[in-house]
Design a protein around this motif. Structure first.
Motif, PDB file in Angstrom:
ATOM      1  N   GLN A 173      48.757  32.521  50.633  1.00 57.24           N
ATOM      2  CA  GLN A 173      47.430  32.934  49.724  1.00 57.24           C
ATOM      3  C   GLN A 173      48.257  33.224  48.300  1.00 57.24           C
ATOM      4  O   GLN A 173      47.953  32.562  47.459  1.00 57.24           O
ATOM      5  N   ARG A 174      49.433  34.227  47.736  1.00 57.09           N
ATOM      6  CA  ARG A 174      50.178  34.008  47.135  1.00 57.09           C
ATOM      7  C   ARG A 174      50.590  33.642  46.477  1.00 57.09           C
ATOM      8  O   ARG A 174      50.565  33.345  45.036  1.00 57.09           O
ATOM      9  N   GLU A 175      51.164  32.090  47.546  1.00 51.40           N
ATOM     10  CA  GLU A 175      51.934  30.973  46.696  1.00 51.40           C
ATOM     11  C   GLU A 175      50.781  29.751  46.740  1.00 51.40           C
ATOM     12  O   GLU A 175      51.274  29.228  45.430  1.00 51.40           O
ATOM     13  N   GLY A 176      49.911  30.252  46.599  1.00 53.22           N
ATOM     14  CA  GLY A 176      49.027  29.301  46.347  1.00 53.22           C
ATOM     15  C   GLY A 176      48.402  27.628  47.514  1.00 53.22           C
ATOM     16  O   GLY A 176      48.175  26.406  47.118  1.00 53.22           O
ATOM     17  N   ARG A 177      48.974  28.255  48.974  1.00 46.64           N
ATOM     18  CA  ARG A 177      48.932  27.049  49.535  1.00 46.64           C
ATOM     19  C   ARG A 177      47.426  26.620  49.762  1.00 46.64           C
ATOM     20  O   ARG A 177      47.541  25.225  50.638  1.00 46.64           O
ATOM     21  N   TYR A 178      46.509  27.195  50.007  1.00 43.78           N
ATOM     22  CA  TYR A 178      45.785  27.452  50.843  1.00 43.78           C
ATOM     23  C   TYR A 178      44.300  26.737  49.659  1.00 43.78           C
ATOM     24  O   TYR A 178      44.148  27.274  48.475  1.00 43.78           O
ATOM     25  N   PRO A 179      43.393  25.665  49.644  1.00 45.97           N
ATOM     26  CA  PRO A 179      42.855  24.820  49.055  1.00 45.97           C
ATOM     27  C   PRO A 179      41.636  26.058  49.075  1.00 45.97           C
ATOM     28  O   PRO A 179      41.116  27.039  49.769  1.00 45.97           O
ATOM     29  N   GLY A 180      40.865  26.434  48.079  1.00 43.60           N
ATOM     30  CA  GLY A 180      39.670  27.493  47.570  1.00 43.60           C
ATOM     31  C   GLY A 180      40.864  28.712  46.700  1.00 43.60           C
ATOM     32  O   GLY A 180      39.189  29.928  46.063  1.00 43.60           O
ATOM     33  N   VAL A 181      41.832  29.193  47.345  1.00 43.75           N
ATOM     34  CA  VAL A 181      42.381  30.295  46.845  1.00 43.75           C
ATOM     35  C   VAL A 181      42.283  29.732  45.347  1.00 43.75           C
ATOM     36  O   VAL A 181      43.142  28.814  44.455  1.00 43.75           O
ATOM     37  N   LYS A 182      41.854  31.184  44.017  1.00 44.74           N
ATOM     38  CA  LYS A 182      41.474  30.655  42.761  1.00 44.74           C
ATOM     39  C   LYS A 182      42.220  31.865  42.191  1.00 44.74           C
ATOM     40  O   LYS A 182      41.841  33.265  42.618  1.00 44.74           O
ATOM     41  N   GLN A 183      42.731  32.069  41.561  1.00 45.00           N
ATOM     42  CA  GLN A 183      43.069  33.098  40.347  1.00 45.00           C
ATOM     43  C   GLN A 183      41.645  33.168  39.530  1.00 45.00           C
ATOM     44  O   GLN A 183      40.936  32.307  38.621  1.00 45.00           O
ATOM     45  N   PRO A 184      41.897  34.768  39.294  1.00 44.52           N
ATOM     46  CA  PRO A 184      42.809  35.808  40.112  1.00 44.52           C
ATOM     47  C   PRO A 184      42.132  36.369  41.283  1.00 44.52           C
ATOM     48  O   PRO A 184      40.882  35.841  41.011  1.00 44.52           O
ATOM     49  N   TRP A 185      43.403  36.478  42.035  1.00 45.42           N
ATOM     50  CA  TRP A 185      42.906  36.219  43.659  1.00 45.42           C
ATOM     51  C   TRP A 185      43.288  38.270  44.424  1.00 45.42           C
ATOM     52  O   TRP A 185      44.492  38.593  44.247  1.00 45.42           O
ATOM     53  N   PRO A 186      42.575  38.964  44.860  1.00 44.29           N
ATOM     54  CA  PRO A 186      42.968  39.838  45.163  1.00 44.29           C
ATOM     55  C   PRO A 186      42.832  39.987  46.945  1.00 44.29           C
ATOM     56  O   PRO A 186      42.747  39.344  47.352  1.00 44.29           O
ATOM     57  N   MET A 187      44.231  40.397  46.719  1.00 40.36           N
ATOM     58  CA  MET A 187      45.201  39.937  47.996  1.00 40.36           C
ATOM     59  C   MET A 187      45.041  41.361  49.174  1.00 40.36           C
ATOM     60  O   MET A 187      44.401  42.151  48.882  1.00 40.36           O
ATOM     61  N   GLY A 188      45.047  40.879  50.341  1.00 43.84           N
ATOM     62  CA  GLY A 188      44.825  41.667  51.402  1.00 43.84           C
ATOM     63  C   GLY A 188      43.620  40.794  52.565  1.00 43.84           C
ATOM     64  O   GLY A 188      42.466  40.443  51.636  1.00 43.84           O
ATOM     65  N   ILE A 189      43.958  41.048  53.589  1.00 44.29           N
ATOM     66  CA  ILE A 189      42.889  39.898  54.528  1.00 44.29           C
ATOM     67  C   ILE A 189      42.236  41.225  56.156  1.00 44.29           C
ATOM     68  O   ILE A 189      41.830  41.306  56.105  1.00 44.29           O
ATOM     69  N   GLU A 190      42.981  42.128  55.973  1.00 44.97           N
ATOM     70  CA  GLU A 190      42.928  43.531  56.809  1.00 44.97           C
ATOM     71  C   GLU A 190      43.231  45.178  56.845  1.00 44.97           C
ATOM     72  O   GLU A 190      43.806  45.219  55.429  1.00 44.97           O
ATOM     73  N   GLY A 191      43.002  46.190  56.664  1.00 45.89           N
ATOM     74  CA  GLY A 191      42.610  47.533  56.765  1.00 45.89           C
ATOM     75  C   GLY A 191      42.203  47.995  57.729  1.00 45.89           C
ATOM     76  O   GLY A 191      41.012  48.008  58.677  1.00 45.89           O
ATOM     77  N   THR A 192      42.470  49.754  57.164  1.00 39.61           N
ATOM     78  CA  THR A 192      41.712  50.798  57.858  1.00 39.61           C
ATOM     79  C   THR A 192      41.354  51.455  57.233  1.00 39.61           C
ATOM     80  O   THR A 192      41.532  51.914  56.032  1.00 39.61           O
ATOM     81  N   GLY A 193      39.718  52.346  57.104  1.00 38.07           N
ATOM     82  CA  GLY A 193      39.726  53.580  56.341  1.00 38.07           C
ATOM     83  C   GLY A 193      38.314  54.289  56.411  1.00 38.07           C
ATOM     84  O   GLY A 193      37.739  54.142  57.995  1.00 38.07           O
ATOM     85  N   ILE A 194      38.140  55.134  55.941  1.00 34.53           N
ATOM     86  CA  ILE A 194      36.919  55.755  55.780  1.00 34.53           C
ATOM     87  C   ILE A 194      35.358  54.682  54.822  1.00 34.53           C
ATOM     88  O   ILE A 194      35.402  55.628  53.715  1.00 34.53           O
ATOM     89  N   VAL A 195      34.402  55.346  55.781  1.00 32.84           N
ATOM     90  CA  VAL A 195      32.900  54.370  55.228  1.00 32.84           C
ATOM     91  C   VAL A 195      32.338  55.561  54.087  1.00 32.84           C
ATOM     92  O   VAL A 195      32.652  56.803  54.328  1.00 32.84           O
ATOM     93  N   ALA A 196      32.979  54.771  52.900  1.00 32.08           N
ATOM     94  CA  ALA A 196      32.325  56.266  51.582  1.00 32.08           C
ATOM     95  C   ALA A 196      31.310  56.082  50.774  1.00 32.08           C
ATOM     96  O   ALA A 196      30.133  56.839  50.633  1.00 32.08           O
TER      97      ALA A 196
END
Length: 324
Positions: A43-66
């Motif tokens: 995504q950072r390199e722009g390889r995928y169609p539909g990825v547009k600038q500006p692009w928020p990075m990251g597709i996974e994570g964990t946390g606490i519901v706020a």
């Protein structure tokens, strides 16, 4: 809040830590950890169609519901993980659709849940939903000491299969041997196809799991047995050249290019697969490997390390590791 945004496609230097507006949505999560994956690099390199600038990075994570909508099914304080259908997890807060959240069992830390969620779900999808695994026989996993590869190897060994795993270093080969796989070194320019064919008495393997792409794909077709299955699920070395279907006809090979969101197509399926994932962790069938942790501001270092293909296990961003 803070988030990593890409304003221009390119190298790791394009990963910019910015102050941005707080997210809005069905469920807002205070992020604890985010995972770093090859898809992030693409995504950072722009390889995928539909990825547009500006692009928020990251597709996974964990946390606490706020914050959570009243009818979302989630409450403030819930410990959650998220991956498919989520974008922008390199951030201190993340908006996640309620249907894309997974509840984390009390026995699993936020850190370990993040290390497991994307790689584990991908491996389970490949093994259970995509591959036509034989009851007994041989399979080959490329990049077998990596993130998804490491999960796949352990799952497949546990099912009693002979698992060949390509590795680029003696250290990676040693780990593969320690979990019951047959390491196949290719760093010295050796003919790994010949190695596998020799060890299978010229038959080849029933299934190839290929996340490398361009540099391995032709050999993957060569090493798979008649009526075998090649599963291309990544392109760490670049996209392979177009396939002449006559190549497949020579051995009646089937070829698949799966994408995780297509298989986690409902909340019920996501929860079912997540339950398997946590069972594999709790029973010790899969042992997590975390290679390194980075601060959010040091995400460029994480991308560079992953691209160099010297890592063994998961790379994590510690966004707020005090959350438990």
């Amino acid at each position: 809040m803070q988030a990593i945004i890409v304003e221009q496609f390119g190298g790791p230097e394009q990963l910019q830590l910015q102050e941005v507006a707080a997210p809005t949505g069905e469920v807002i999560v205070d992020a604890a950890w985010a995972g770093v994956n090859f898809v992030d690099i693409y995504q950072r390199e722009g390889r995928y169609p539909g990825v547009k600038q500006p692009w928020p990075m990251g597709i996974e994570g964990t946390g606490i519901v706020a914050r959570a909508a009243a009818n979302s099914g989630w409450r403030i304080g819930d410990r959650v993980a998220y991956t498919t259908g989520v974008q922008g997890t390199y951030a201190t807060q993340v908006a996640v659709p309620a249907a894309h959240l997974v509840r984390i069992p009390d026995a699993v830390s936020l850190r370990d849940a993040c290390a497991a969620i994307e790689h584990g779900l991908t491996a389970i999808m490949l093994a259970d939903d995509v591959a036509r695994l034989p009851i007994s026989g041989a399979v080959l996993v490329h990049a077998a000491a990596g993130g998804v590869g490491g999960w796949l190897v352990q799952l497949l060994v546990a099912r009693g299969l002979t698992v060949f795993g390509t590795a680029s270093s003696a250290g990676k080969a040693a780990w593969l041997g320690s979990v019951g796989a047959v390491p196949v070194l290719y760093a010295d320019g050796s003919d790994w196809v010949a190695q596998v064919m020799d060890k299978t008495q010229g038959r080849g393997v029933d299934v190839v799991f290929d996340s490398v792409g361009k540099n391995t794909f032709t050999q993957s077709l060569a090493v798979v047995a008649a009526r075998g299955h090649v599963i291309l699920f990544g392109a760490a070395s670049g996209q392979p050249d177009p396939v002449d279907v006559l190549q497949l006809m020579k051995k009646s090979i089937t070829l698949t290019r799966p994408v995780l969101p297509h298989y986690l197509h409902s909340s019920a399926v996501l929860q079912e697969h997540a339950s398997k994932l946590y069972d594999y962790l709790s029973t010790g069938i899969v042992k997590l490997r975390i290679h390194a942790e980075y601060a959010l501001a040091d995400v460029a270092q994480a991308h560079a390390a992953l691209a160099e293909r010297g890592t063994q296990g998961k790379l994590l961003l510690a966004i707020n590791s005090t959350l438990v």
